[in-house]
Write a protein that holds these residues in place. Structure first.
Motif, PDB file in Angstrom:
ATOM      1  N   PHE A   1       0.828  -1.192   0.000  1.00  0.00           N
ATOM      2  CA  PHE A   1       0.000   0.000   0.000  1.00  0.00           C
ATOM      3  C   PHE A   1       0.867   1.248   0.000  1.00  0.00           C
ATOM      4  O   PHE A   1       2.044   1.211   0.351  1.00  0.00           O
ATOM      5  CB  PHE A   1      -0.879   0.057   1.259  1.00  0.00           C
TER       6      PHE A   1
ATOM      7  N   TRP B   1      -8.444  -3.490  -5.424  1.00  0.00           N
ATOM      8  CA  TRP B   1      -8.919  -3.201  -4.076  1.00  0.00           C
ATOM      9  C   TRP B   1     -10.244  -2.461  -4.048  1.00  0.00           C
ATOM     10  O   TRP B   1     -11.014  -2.595  -3.087  1.00  0.00           O
ATOM     11  CB  TRP B   1      -7.852  -2.419  -3.301  1.00  0.00           C
TER      12      TRP B   1
ATOM     13  N   PHE C   1      -8.075  -4.633   5.790  1.00  0.00           N
ATOM     14  CA  PHE C   1      -7.368  -5.422   4.790  1.00  0.00           C
ATOM     15  C   PHE C   1      -6.874  -6.716   5.405  1.00  0.00           C
ATOM     16  O   PHE C   1      -6.055  -7.401   4.883  1.00  0.00           O
ATOM     17  CB  PHE C   1      -6.182  -4.628   4.210  1.00  0.00           C
TER      18      PHE C   1
ATOM     19  N   GLU D   1     -14.483   5.516  -6.998  1.00  0.00           N
ATOM     20  CA  GLU D   1     -13.046   5.407  -6.786  1.00  0.00           C
ATOM     21  C   GLU D   1     -12.330   6.712  -7.125  1.00  0.00           C
ATOM     22  O   GLU D   1     -11.314   7.057  -6.493  1.00  0.00           O
ATOM     23  CB  GLU D   1     -12.477   4.250  -7.609  1.00  0.00           C
TER      24      GLU D   1
ATOM     25  N   ARG E   1      -4.869   2.697  -2.857  1.00  0.00           N
ATOM     26  CA  ARG E   1      -5.207   1.310  -3.168  1.00  0.00           C
ATOM     27  C   ARG E   1      -4.591   0.860  -4.492  1.00  0.00           C
ATOM     28  O   ARG E   1      -4.543   1.613  -5.456  1.00  0.00           O
ATOM     29  CB  ARG E   1      -6.724   1.150  -3.210  1.00  0.00           C
ATOM     30  N   ARG E   2      -4.166  -0.365  -4.505  1.00  0.00           N
ATOM     31  CA  ARG E   2      -3.615  -0.978  -5.707  1.00  0.00           C
ATOM     32  C   ARG E   2      -4.762  -1.597  -6.518  1.00  0.00           C
ATOM     33  O   ARG E   2      -5.892  -1.746  -6.030  1.00  0.00           O
ATOM     34  CB  ARG E   2      -2.588  -2.038  -5.327  1.00  0.00           C
TER      35      ARG E   2
END
Length: 409
Positions: free
Chosen positions: A64, A190, A409, A170, A186-187
């Protein structure tokens, strides 16, 4: 007992996740959530401990970016999936995994490790300190008037399919990340966590809903929620279960809360995670009707003390020598001179006399500004060695807005 610790292989993932299910009570995740976990798992960052041909211990990490005071995004390991089978506890399995993992985090150049804890008492001995808090609220929408600010009538609200609205939501979230410490950059993959909605997890609530808030055609906020119907002798007592609410300005924020207050056949809104400086506290005339509770959320550990403290800025100028204790990661132990202000900071080894003494755990708690060094000193966890050093450093480490972890997470 002979055990072997080694990085996870792709072919081991299902057995590894099955062990994790057992550790967390034996109730397996449904196929939808399990499939999502598989898509975001960074297999090389996960660890398994084997006893013969059986996996008995698990842990892993996600890559992250974590927002720190000053707005910088710092690379952080999101530690997760930590568990040991009950047959193998108190035998050093967890300690061996934590040691291996932190060495790997350091080798990857990540200055921070963060986690959420099902049992917080476990992680203090590995240097993790509670760093953020979250509000849990049950809002009485019968006795409270709906929030209102000038301009809320100009906000257009539109219900959309949660998956169809994912990209718009997002984009809003991404604009908010630099503004608050504790937020996660966030990658890929996610964002979908926020719209997972298996029927097995609804617990008598309806399907997930998403409302977009638009101003002049631009999406400037959203809320995701489900409604759990309920009735008593007096009539409808449904509950709005709020999952997420993000807004780019106060008017949109108020408009979204007004929408939640006004959902038919409901009498309350419940939410498990809002920032402690949630503006709703000041949009209603009676905070007691919010039934607020506070608990810790994100736990943080500096893996490289110098790099971590230099990566953030400080509310007021600070120049202090810290005597840091870190038995688990001894490369951090010793004296560090921290010098910084609102523009930047440096943190280097020094032989100068120490002015504050603390462990890496206390640095983790104070790092995002969620807990003060003065409060930690009041608990005997920080020692002032030079008069005045504590008050100055405690003020400098503070943060406005309050740090907040938006999701687990």
């Amino acid at each position: 007992m002979t055990t072997e610790l080694r990085p996870l292989r792709e072919t081991d993932w299902d057995a590894w996740f099955d062990t994790l299910d057992v550790v967390f009570g034996g109730v397996p995740d449904g196929p939808e959530r399990r499939a999502w976990w598989r898509t975001v798992t960074e297999v090389p960052r996960n660890i398994a401990v084997w006893d013969g041909d059986a996996i008995v211990g698990t842990t892993g990490a996600f890559s992250f970016g974590l927002t720190v005071p000053g707005g910088a995004e710092v690379a952080a390991a999101g530690v997760t999936t930590v568990g040991v089978l009950p047959t193998h506890r108190r035998r050093g399995v967890l300690r061996s995994m934590m040691r291996h993992q932190l060495a790997d985090v350091r080798e990857r150049g990540e200055a921070l490790a963060v986690l959420t804890a099902t049992e917080p008492a476990i992680y203090g001995r590995f240097g993790y300190g509670a760093a953020t808090q979250e509000l849990r609220m049950s809002v009485d929408t019968v006795r409270l008037a709906a929030p209102a600010l000038p301009g809320v009538d100009d906000v257009r609200l539109r219900l959309v399919d949660p998956v169809a609205g994912l990209d718009a939501c997002e984009r809003v979230y991404g604009r908010l990340v630099p503004a608050r410490p504790g937020m996660l950059a966030r990658r890929p993959g996610w964002a979908r966590q926020g719209v997972l909605d298996p029927e097995s997890e609804r617990r008598d609530a309806g399907p997930l809903q998403c409302v977009l808030a638009e101003v002049d055609g631009e999406v400037r906020g959203y809320a995701r929620y489900a409604v759990r119907p309920d009735w008593d002798q007096a009539g409808p007592r449904g509950v709005v279960q709020l999952r997420q609410l993000d807004a780019l300005d106060p008017v949109v924020h108020a408009a979204l809360w007004r929408h939640l207050f006004g959902i038919d056949l409901t009498a309350s809104v419940v939410t498990r995670s809002r920032p402690v400086d949630e503006p709703l506290l000041h949009l209603v005339p009676d905070q007691r009707r919010l039934d607020v509770g506070v608990r810790e959320a994100l736990f943080l550990r500096p893996v490289e003390v110098g790099a971590a403290l230099a990566a953030r800025t400080y509310r007021t100028p600070v120049d202090v020598v810290l005597e840091v204790a870190d038995d688990f990661c001894p490369w951090n132990a010793g004296r560090w001179r921290l010098s910084g202000d609102a523009k930047g900071a440096s943190c280097e080894r020094t032989t100068d006399p120490a002015e504050l003494a603390l462990s890496v755990r206390e640095l983790g708690s104070a790092y995002l500004g969620g807990f003060t060094l003065s409060a930690l000193a009041g608990a005997g966890r920080v020692r002032e060695l030079r008069p005045g050093a504590l008050a100055a450093a405690s003020l400098a480490f503070g943060s406005d807005p309050a740090p907040w972890l938006p999701h687990g997470f």
